[in-house]
Design an enzyme around this catalytic site. Structure first.
Site: not given
Length: 162
Positions: A8, A11, A13-15
């Site tokens: 993301c 690095n 939140c999402r990934s």
């Protein structure tokens, strides 16, 4: 060894959420000896940081191990080191393609969640919708694990015991 890298923007939140969720699914399926999981960000401004508290809270609430997570920036070697590079949105996809225009192993997470209408995993750093992102990540990771098992002829060890 099959290697999966989630990417993301920063690095945090999402990934890292996808890394932890997918690693947990892989372990629960008895495939940790066949599938390695990591995550990275396109930018390096959070390198070494723990994930965002919203991500950590959801991982904890869902009993998903996460103490090992630390942000890092993607590097050119990752494009050959990983079997699958899975990003979260079109901006991430464009950034990855600029870094490695010839890479054929880049996809978006929701490509693996065909039943899901949304095609991008929004960035909860800006929206605050961590629970919604978690649901999308779960769907995408489930579909990705199914595809990897199908493509590589892997039978989940949990399935063998049934």
């Amino acid at each position: 060894m099959i290697r999966v890298l989630f990417v993301c923007l920063g690095n945090i939140c999402r990934s890292p959420m996808a890394e932890a969720v997918f690693r947990h699914m892989v372990a629960e399926s008895g495939l940790a000896d066949q599938i390695e999981v990591d995550s990275a960000g396109l930018g390096g401004w959070h390198t070494g940081d723990r994930p965002h508290r919203g991500t950590l809270g959801l991982l904890k609430a869902n009993a998903i191990p996460h103490d090992y997570l630390r942000a890092r920036q993607i590097n050119t070697g990752d494009f050959t080191a990983f079997t699958y590079i899975v990003c979260m949105d079109n901006e991430n996809l464009d950034g990855l393609k600029r870094l490695a225009p010839q890479a054929g192993n880049i996809s978006m997470l929701l490509d693996y969640a065909r039943e899901q209408e949304e095609r991008e995993v929004e960035d909860p750093y800006y929206t605050g919708r961590f629970e919604h992102v978690y649901q999308l990540v779960e769907l995408g990771c489930k579909g990705l694990l199914e595809k990897i098992c199908r493509d590589h002829g892997i039978i989940r060890k949990k399935e063998q015991q049934m």
